[in-house]
Motif scaffolding. Structure first.
Motif, PDB file in Angstrom:
ATOM      1  N   GLY A  44       0.795  -1.229   0.000  1.00 20.58           N
ATOM      2  CA  GLY A  44       0.000   0.000   0.000  1.00 20.58           C
ATOM      3  C   GLY A  44       0.824   1.274   0.000  1.00 20.58           C
ATOM      4  N   VAL A  45       2.066   1.209  -0.482  1.00 22.04           N
ATOM      5  CA  VAL A  45       2.927   2.383  -0.452  1.00 22.04           C
ATOM      6  C   VAL A  45       3.156   2.996  -1.834  1.00 22.04           C
ATOM      7  CG1 VAL A  45       4.044   1.637   1.675  1.00 22.04           C
ATOM      8  CG2 VAL A  45       5.061   1.005  -0.531  1.00 22.04           C
ATOM      9  N   ILE A  46       2.437   2.499  -2.834  1.00 26.17           N
ATOM     10  CA  ILE A  46       2.568   3.009  -4.198  1.00 26.17           C
ATOM     11  C   ILE A  46       1.339   3.833  -4.551  1.00 26.17           C
ATOM     12  CG2 ILE A  46       2.743   2.351  -6.642  1.00 26.17           C
ATOM     13  CD1 ILE A  46       5.286   1.829  -4.921  1.00 26.17           C
ATOM     14  N   GLN A  47       1.582   5.037  -5.026  1.00 28.87           N
ATOM     15  CA  GLN A  47       0.478   5.908  -5.443  1.00 28.87           C
ATOM     16  C   GLN A  47       0.092   5.687  -6.904  1.00 28.87           C
ATOM     17  OE1 GLN A  47       2.987   9.076  -3.967  1.00 28.87           O
ATOM     18  NE2 GLN A  47       1.171  10.008  -3.048  1.00 28.87           N
ATOM     19  N   TYR A  48       1.083   5.410  -7.746  1.00 26.62           N
ATOM     20  CA  TYR A  48       0.837   5.280  -9.179  1.00 26.62           C
ATOM     21  C   TYR A  48       1.544   4.047  -9.714  1.00 26.62           C
ATOM     22  CZ  TYR A  48      -0.240  10.168  -8.352  1.00 26.62           C
ATOM     23  OH  TYR A  48      -0.744  11.335  -7.842  1.00 26.62           O
ATOM     24  N   GLU A  49       0.765   3.146 -10.302  1.00 27.72           N
ATOM     25  CA  GLU A  49       1.312   1.946 -10.940  1.00 27.72           C
ATOM     26  C   GLU A  49       1.100   2.104 -12.439  1.00 27.72           C
ATOM     27  OE1 GLU A  49       1.118  -2.906 -10.478  1.00 27.72           O
ATOM     28  OE2 GLU A  49      -0.484  -1.704  -9.618  1.00 27.72           O
ATOM     29  N   LEU A  50       2.196   2.167 -13.183  1.00 25.50           N
ATOM     30  CA  LEU A  50       2.134   2.503 -14.606  1.00 25.50           C
ATOM     31  C   LEU A  50       2.980   1.555 -15.449  1.00 25.50           C
ATOM     32  CD1 LEU A  50       2.769   6.327 -14.158  1.00 25.50           C
ATOM     33  CD2 LEU A  50       0.575   5.269 -14.687  1.00 25.50           C
ATOM     34  N   PRO A  51       2.643   1.435 -16.745  1.00 23.24           N
ATOM     35  CA  PRO A  51       3.506   0.678 -17.650  1.00 23.24           C
ATOM     36  C   PRO A  51       4.873   1.360 -17.756  1.00 23.24           C
ATOM     37  CG  PRO A  51       1.400   1.221 -18.699  1.00 23.24           C
ATOM     38  CD  PRO A  51       1.457   1.961 -17.409  1.00 23.24           C
ATOM     39  N   LEU A  52       5.899   0.578 -17.993  1.00 23.16           N
ATOM     40  CA  LEU A  52       7.260   1.094 -18.061  1.00 23.16           C
ATOM     41  C   LEU A  52       7.380   2.255 -19.041  1.00 23.16           C
ATOM     42  CD1 LEU A  52      10.220   0.868 -17.207  1.00 23.16           C
ATOM     43  CD2 LEU A  52      10.526  -0.818 -19.033  1.00 23.16           C
ATOM     44  N   ASP A  53       6.758   2.144 -20.212  1.00 26.97           N
ATOM     45  CA  ASP A  53       6.908   3.211 -21.208  1.00 26.97           C
ATOM     46  C   ASP A  53       6.160   4.485 -20.850  1.00 26.97           C
ATOM     47  OD1 ASP A  53       4.347   2.284 -21.743  1.00 26.97           O
ATOM     48  OD2 ASP A  53       4.705   1.866 -23.864  1.00 26.97           O
ATOM     49  N   SER A  54       5.305   4.472 -19.839  1.00 29.86           N
ATOM     50  CA  SER A  54       4.589   5.676 -19.389  1.00 29.86           C
ATOM     51  C   SER A  54       5.311   6.391 -18.240  1.00 29.86           C
ATOM     52  CB  SER A  54       3.178   5.322 -18.912  1.00 29.86           C
ATOM     53  OG  SER A  54       2.420   4.786 -19.953  1.00 29.86           O
ATOM     54  N   LEU A  55       6.207   5.703 -17.573  1.00 30.22           N
ATOM     55  CA  LEU A  55       6.871   6.278 -16.396  1.00 30.22           C
ATOM     56  C   LEU A  55       7.701   7.529 -16.705  1.00 30.22           C
ATOM     57  CD1 LEU A  55       7.796   3.060 -14.427  1.00 30.22           C
ATOM     58  CD2 LEU A  55       6.425   4.957 -13.567  1.00 30.22           C
TER      59      LEU A  55
END
Length: 165
Positions: free
Chosen positions: A134-145
């Motif tokens: 629960g410590v991640i605010q945004y989980e994104l695809p590698l190419d979007s980071l």
């Protein structure tokens, strides 16, 4: 600043390889070195990289019994302590739980936390552990980071007050 789990003796080659792929300078962080904007720093494999309150690197010996060399938690926790709500942490694909406590420290300090999503991960391990904690605010695809990170950094820079003359 990057803490990449890597065998001893290979970090200089990784720095050279990364430098060949991007326009920003890349080097291995040295004891007492002052952080410079627009520079990519790698943690040496045989020591743990930390940031001091004077924005300089400190190298700590990695414990012999440590599974991870260098340790992501050590770097991320020092970033949280020094930069607080201005800290940004990103955790990518990899095995194990290293990085979870460091991302937790950034999250608790009010900083911003990102993780690579499962679909773009080779191994959904370290990033999954941080998401489950629960410590991640945004989980994104590698190419979007990269674009998201640049957007957040630019937004922060635009919102900073003008320095007094």
């Amino acid at each position: 600043m990057i803490a990449q789990h890597i065998s001893h003796g290979f970090i200089d080659g990784m720095a050279q390889w990364l430098a060949s792929l991007c326009t920003m300078p890349v080097s291995v962080g040295q004891e007492g070195e002052l952080l410079r904007p627009g520079h990519i720093y790698l943690s040496p494999s045989e020591r743990d990289l930390c940031v001091s309150s004077r924005h300089r690197f400190q190298l700590q010996p990695s414990p012999e019994c440590s599974l991870y060399h260098p340790c992501c938690d050590v770097l991320l926790q020092s970033v949280a302590e020094v930069y607080g709500s201005d800290a940004i942490g990103i955790i990518l694909t990899g095995m194990g739980r290293d990085g979870v406590n460091g991302m937790r420290a950034i999250h608790r300090a009010g900083g911003t936390t990102f993780a690579q999503d499962e679909a773009s991960s080779v191994i959904y391990g370290m990033n999954q552990e941080a998401v489950k904690a629960g410590v991640i605010q945004y989980e994104l695809p590698l190419d979007s980071l990269p674009d998201r990170l640049l957007r957040d950094v630019r937004g922060y820079m635009d919102s900073r007050p003008e320095p007094l003359a």
